[in-house]
Design an enzyme around this catalytic site. Sequence first.
Site, PDB file in Angstrom:
ATOM      1  N   LYS A 121       0.895  -1.221  -0.049  1.00 60.37           N
ATOM      2  CA  LYS A 121       0.105  -0.246  -0.054  1.00 60.37           C
ATOM      3  C   LYS A 121       0.909   1.383   0.073  1.00 60.37           C
ATOM      4  O   LYS A 121       1.889   1.338   0.354  1.00 60.37           O
ATOM      5  CB  LYS A 121      -0.756   0.014   1.332  1.00 60.37           C
ATOM      6  CG  LYS A 121      -0.090  -0.012   2.419  1.00 60.37           C
ATOM      7  CD  LYS A 121       0.158   1.489   3.053  1.00 60.37           C
ATOM      8  CE  LYS A 121       0.968   1.453   4.423  1.00 60.37           C
ATOM      9  NZ  LYS A 121       1.532   2.751   4.771  1.00 60.37           N
TER      10      LYS A 121
ATOM     11  N   ASP B   7      -2.492  -1.492  10.377  1.00 56.10           N
ATOM     12  CA  ASP B   7      -2.565  -1.546   8.939  1.00 56.10           C
ATOM     13  C   ASP B   7      -3.279  -2.709   8.438  1.00 56.10           C
ATOM     14  O   ASP B   7      -3.946  -2.635   7.327  1.00 56.10           O
ATOM     15  CB  ASP B   7      -1.303  -1.568   8.447  1.00 56.10           C
ATOM     16  CG  ASP B   7      -0.770  -0.141   8.253  1.00 56.10           C
ATOM     17  OD1 ASP B   7      -1.330   0.794   8.395  1.00 56.10           O
ATOM     18  OD2 ASP B   7       0.468  -0.288   8.037  1.00 56.10           O
TER      19      ASP B   7
END
Length: 286
Positions: free
Chosen positions: A10, A136
């Site tokens: 990401k 996350d």
Amino acid sequence: MIGTRNAYAKVNLALDILGTRPDGYHDMRMVMQTVSLCDRVTVEEAEDGFSLSMEGFTPPEGKKTLEQRAAEAFFAAIGQPMPGLSVGIEKRTPAYAGLGGGSADVAALLRILRDRWCPSMSGEELERIGFQIGSDMPFCIRGGTALAEGRGEVLTDLPSLPDCWIVLCKPEFGIPTPTLFALVDGGELQRRPDISGMMAALDAGNLRGVAARLGNVFEEVLPAEYHEVFAIKSRLLELGALNAAMSGSGPTVFGLFAAEDAARQAADTLRQSYPQTYLAQSVKKI
């Protein structure tokens, strides 16, 4: 074989820190984006126990890996004993780089386990299991483009980032995340990303509008010994990026490109000085 999955990295298109929470964590507001750079996670049956194999990896003595903790949390959630599992990870995403590589590996593992043992489990429930392991994890399980708030677990799906190419460049040093949070806590941030404007640009499908609003408050407090980050940002802009920013707590810098040829040439040029340079695309859904 039980299953195999890509574990997508990401980037943080925007990262803002709103303050410190009573639990000691920080309230975050981020626009997160999945990219095509990925590891490959494979799960196989084993006679008993849990094992993890990865090139250059030595299991910590007396300490469970994040992958084992996630597997145990998954089977506890579905009320079954954990079977013997052998997990293999082919690494491509650099570690400690601000790209969520470790979280993505755990997210891929959880998706494999869900597909095999509890396919009816909702994505939200899988995200809650992942959140027990790390902040996350929920986004890495969901993927795509999302607004992340709270510690990162409060997710709102956003319109997909318009098709583009992304050059990721990691210099040969790491940045300790606690140091950056401490510096943020000790000062007053002056330059916050325009997240509302970025969301409007995403809604309009305006890649240049999104690029114009890239921002990461960690850059404002970056100690001088890490200012090579800014040199990489400048180089990406010289090489044709619409804009560039540091991802997460760094040190990886990414640039958004509208055209593949320019992005590929920029990656080839940067790789001469920074071997850990990667060419990727945005990923709409995992």
